[in-house]
Structure formats: C-alpha cells, structure tokens
Design a protein around this motif. Sequence first.
Motif, short mmCIF file in Angstrom:
data_model
loop_
_atom_site.label_atom_id
_atom_site.label_comp_id
_atom_site.label_asym_id
_atom_site.label_seq_id
_atom_site.Cartn_x
_atom_site.Cartn_y
_atom_site.Cartn_z
N GLY A 47 2.37 4.78 -10.91
CA GLY A 47 2.32 3.58 -10.08
C GLY A 47 3.02 3.83 -8.76
O GLY A 47 3.16 4.96 -8.32
N ASN A 50 7.33 -0.85 -5.07
CA ASN A 50 7.13 -1.95 -4.14
C ASN A 50 8.36 -2.15 -3.26
O ASN A 50 8.24 -2.41 -2.07
CB ASN A 50 6.78 -3.22 -4.90
N GLU A 63 11.48 -2.23 -7.77
CA GLU A 63 10.28 -2.81 -8.37
C GLU A 63 9.23 -1.72 -8.46
O GLU A 63 8.79 -1.16 -7.46
CB GLU A 63 9.72 -3.98 -7.58
N ASP A 65 5.45 -0.90 -9.65
CA ASP A 65 4.19 -1.60 -9.86
C ASP A 65 3.12 -0.69 -10.44
O ASP A 65 2.99 0.46 -10.02
CB ASP A 65 3.67 -2.19 -8.55
N HIS A 67 -0.91 -1.24 -11.25
CA HIS A 67 -2.07 -2.12 -11.13
C HIS A 67 -1.62 -3.54 -10.82
O HIS A 67 -1.05 -3.78 -9.78
CB HIS A 67 -2.97 -2.04 -12.36
N SER A 68 -1.78 -4.48 -11.73
CA SER A 68 -1.40 -5.87 -11.46
C SER A 68 -0.06 -6.25 -12.08
O SER A 68 0.33 -7.41 -12.03
CB SER A 68 -2.49 -6.81 -11.97
N ASP A 69 0.64 -5.29 -12.69
CA ASP A 69 1.94 -5.57 -13.30
C ASP A 69 3.07 -5.02 -12.43
O ASP A 69 2.95 -3.95 -11.85
CB ASP A 69 2.04 -4.92 -14.69
N GLY A 70 4.17 -5.75 -12.39
CA GLY A 70 5.35 -5.30 -11.66
C GLY A 70 6.56 -5.39 -12.56
O GLY A 70 6.71 -6.34 -13.33
N TYR A 71 7.43 -4.39 -12.47
CA TYR A 71 8.64 -4.34 -13.29
C TYR A 71 9.82 -4.18 -12.35
O TYR A 71 10.03 -3.11 -11.79
CB TYR A 71 8.58 -3.17 -14.27
N SER A 72 10.58 -5.24 -12.17
CA SER A 72 11.73 -5.22 -11.29
C SER A 72 13.00 -5.21 -12.12
O SER A 72 13.19 -6.07 -12.98
CB SER A 72 11.69 -6.45 -10.37
N LYS A 92 3.15 7.81 -4.71
CA LYS A 92 3.18 7.24 -6.06
C LYS A 92 4.22 7.99 -6.89
O LYS A 92 4.66 9.08 -6.52
CB LYS A 92 1.81 7.34 -6.72
#
Length: 116
Positions: A47, A50, A63, A65, A67-72, A92
């Motif tokens: 990924g 962000n 953060e 990311d 695809h459409s998921d984000g992990y902060s 990436k």
Amino acid sequence: MEISRGQKLVELSKKLNEVVIHAASADEKLRELSRLVEELNLKSNKGWINHAGRVADGTFQVEFDIHSDGYSSRWPQWAYEVALQAVIHNKKVWVISDGIPYGQNLLQVIMLAESA
C-alpha cells in the motif's frame, strides 16, 4: 502454545533468506514473497503511506492505506523512518505484520520502487 513476536521475526527472516524467486515481474515476486509470509500466519500488504509525522508526545503517527482501507496508528521509530521516506519519495510500501497493520503488530516495512 503461542509463538512470541521475536520467534516470528526469526522464522520470517529464515524463510525470506532461504527463498529463491523465479518470477519475472516485480508484482509476481512480491506475490511469491507474500505467499511465503502468509505460510507463517502473518499478514502481507502492499500500500502507501497517507501521512507520517511526529506527535506532540514524541511518538510517530502513520496512516497506511490499502485500496479503500486505512490503518492509522503509532508506529515504532524504525518503521516510521521507512514510512517517512516513502512519503518523501512517493513510493509504495510492503508491510508484514502479525495481524492488522497497526504499529504494535509490525514486523517489517519495506519501501518499494513502485510509485504511490
């Protein structure tokens, strides 16, 4: 019996040091490596970062990311340094974690040549 984080790192290191990759493209190579990681019941995600920055308390917020998921979450300094370089160079990252890719679960963070 639960395997400790340290033991998982040792097993991951052994597995990756012994591998011979026969794939042609970078994506195929990463898929092969990811399969090996997943055989150890670890997570493998490609990924982009962000945001990455230092928080007032001195910890490092990142953060990640996919695809459409984000992990902060708060990342350890060693992982934050890779994340920061990925942001600066618009690259990436490949994150190997023991569970979801939150800071406390991170085992390896590698900046890839692919642009974010």
